[in-house]
Design an enzyme around this catalytic site. Structure first.
Site, PDB file in Angstrom:
ATOM      1  N   GLY A  17      -6.588  -5.146  -9.014  1.00  0.00           N
ATOM      2  CA  GLY A  17      -7.081  -4.433  -7.836  1.00  0.00           C
ATOM      3  C   GLY A  17      -8.462  -4.895  -7.429  1.00  0.00           C
ATOM      4  CE  LYS A  22      -2.097   2.567  -9.636  1.00  0.00           C
ATOM      5  NZ  LYS A  22      -2.561   1.627  -8.621  1.00  0.00           N
ATOM      6  N   GLY A  68      -6.276  -2.016 -14.351  1.00  0.00           N
ATOM      7  CA  GLY A  68      -7.613  -1.474 -14.581  1.00  0.00           C
ATOM      8  C   GLY A  68      -8.525  -2.458 -15.285  1.00  0.00           C
ATOM      9  CB  CYS A  72      -3.602   9.323  -3.921  1.00  0.00           C
ATOM     10  SG  CYS A  72      -4.962   9.034  -2.754  1.00  0.00           S
ATOM     11  CE  LYS A  82      -3.539   2.777   0.783  1.00  0.00           C
ATOM     12  NZ  LYS A  82      -4.484   3.109  -0.293  1.00  0.00           N
TER      13      LYS A  82
HETATM   14  O1  IRO Z   1      -7.678   6.489  -1.112  1.00  0.00           O
HETATM   15  C1  IRO Z   1      -6.658   5.822  -1.315  1.00  0.00           C
HETATM   16  O2  IRO Z   1      -5.940   5.397  -0.384  1.00  0.00           O
HETATM   17  C2  IRO Z   1      -6.303   5.574  -2.719  1.00  0.00           C
HETATM   18  C3  IRO Z   1      -5.030   5.774  -3.235  1.00  0.00           C
HETATM   19  I1  IRO Z   1      -3.451   6.317  -2.109  1.00  0.00           I
HETATM   20  C4  IRO Z   1      -4.800   5.601  -4.623  1.00  0.00           C
HETATM   21  O3  IRO Z   1      -3.692   5.777  -5.162  1.00  0.00           O
HETATM   22  N1  IRO Z   1      -5.845   5.235  -5.391  1.00  0.00           N
HETATM   23  C5  IRO Z   1      -7.071   5.022  -4.879  1.00  0.00           C
HETATM   24  O4  IRO Z   1      -7.997   4.681  -5.626  1.00  0.00           O
HETATM   25  N2  IRO Z   1      -7.281   5.198  -3.532  1.00  0.00           N
END
Ligand code: IRO
Length: 327
Positions: free
Chosen positions: A287, A181, A265, A147, A64
């Site tokens: 994912g 990313k 994806g 993010c 993560k």
């Molecule tokens: O909300 C999140 O923790 C999160 C992250 I860092 C991300 O890179 N992509 C996402 O869909 N959720």
């Protein structure tokens, strides 16, 4: 005697008679025994989750996204399975970089461990990467530029100048394998602009795509949003994201000067994995399917991919990687 030898080779040594289909690959200089692994965020935050991923039939373990300090993340509910995918507004919950560095130092699985970094500022990203640079056991870093769920923090990947500034600072000192990313792009000019910046740096890979930011899913019965944080707005993953993910993989595969692409994806079947690779992905992350189905998805996806490869007469990933034909 000849019959006995043939029977022996058919029963005990069937391999030479079968057509091998290997799903091993490499991301540039990084060899992977399996082209599939988890997307950052999906069941990869705690030590137990990472241990389970280490035992799963995948090519790598990706943790993560980490910040310097532990983060609790946004209030729940912050993740939902929805009909064709998922929505999340997790808010970067993670155990803090010290935990992931300790985990990496003790990591002993026969595959690389990748860390993901998502500092909330340029300075935090630099601090995180300086710590990782000195650490043992880290196969590569995926720097998260995308993010979508931190209130008040725009996605770096949507700001070309800021991305360039960040990477200039990073590559001034960081000399281990590092990829980025990206968020999804929807405009041809944005692909061109971002690719021009990325081509200026020695990136180990580019992962396309993060979730599609700020979708909204409604709970009709309760007449509310399905998520609590951010008024219900969250990143969309799963099948909703697949055509956008494939477009991003394919566009960056063409625009980047040899930087490997990692696809992410909408992977629900082996055919989806095949499509990502056909569009140019060297490896493929999972994912939403991992969230919905658990670790069993990797065995199923690997088998489905190999069966499709056999049907098509492909022996290895390189036989069809990036070979999307024109109509
Ligand atoms: O909300 C999140 O923790 C999160 C992250 I860092 C991300 O890179 N992509 C996402 O869909 N959720």
């Amino acid at each position: 005697m000849r019959f006995v030898a043939l029977a022996f080779s058919l029963t005990l040594c069937p391999k030479p008679l079968m057509r091998p289909t290997a799903i091993e690959t490499e991301i540039g200089q990084i060899p992977l025994q399996n082209c599939l692994y988890n997307a950052s965020g999906a069941r990869c935050t705690t030590g137990e989750e990472l241990d389970s991923l280490a035992r799963a039939p995948t090519g790598a373990v990706l943790a993560k996204s980490a910040t310097i300090a532990y983060r609790k993340g946004n209030p729940k509910p912050r993740y939902r399975d929805i009909p064709f995918g998922s929505i999340n507004a997790m808010g970067l919950p993670n155990l803090g970089i010290d935990f992931y560095l300790d985990y990496a130092a003790a990591f002993s699985a026969e595959k690389p461990l990748f860390l993901s970094v998502a500092g909330l500022t340029t300075a935090e990203n630099h601090t995180l990467l300086k710590r990782i640079q000195k650490a043992a056991g880290v196969g590569a870093v995926e720097l998260n530029l995308s993010c979508p769920n931190i209130p008040g923090k725009p996605q770096t990947g949507y700001d070309v100048a800021q991305t360039e500034h960040l990477l200039q600072g990073v590559f001034a000192f960081y000399d281990k394998p590092l990829g980025v990313k990206l968020p999804p792009y929807f405009d041809r000019v944005h692909f061109d602009q971002m690719a021009a910046v990325l081509n200026r740096f020695p990136l180990a890979f580019v992962t396309c795509i993060n979730s599609m930011g700020n979708g909204l899913h409604i709970d009709v019965e309760r007449e509310t949003a399905s998520l609590k944080p951010k008024g219900g707005f969250g990143g969309i993953g799963g099948l909703y994201a697949k055509p956008t993910a494939l477009a991003n993989v394919n566009r960056f595969y063409k625009l980047l000067d040899g930087i490997p692409i990692v696809g992410c994806g909408g992977v629900q079947t082996g055919t989806d994995v095949f499509e990502h690779i056909l569009c140019g992905a060297s490896a493929v992350q999972v994912g939403t399917s991992l969230m919905k189905e658990g670790l069993a998805c990797f065995t199923r996806l690997g088998e489905e991919l190999q069966s499709l490869m056999r049907e098509k007469g492909y022996v290895r990933v390189a036989d069809f990687k990036g070979k999307l034909k024109s109509l």
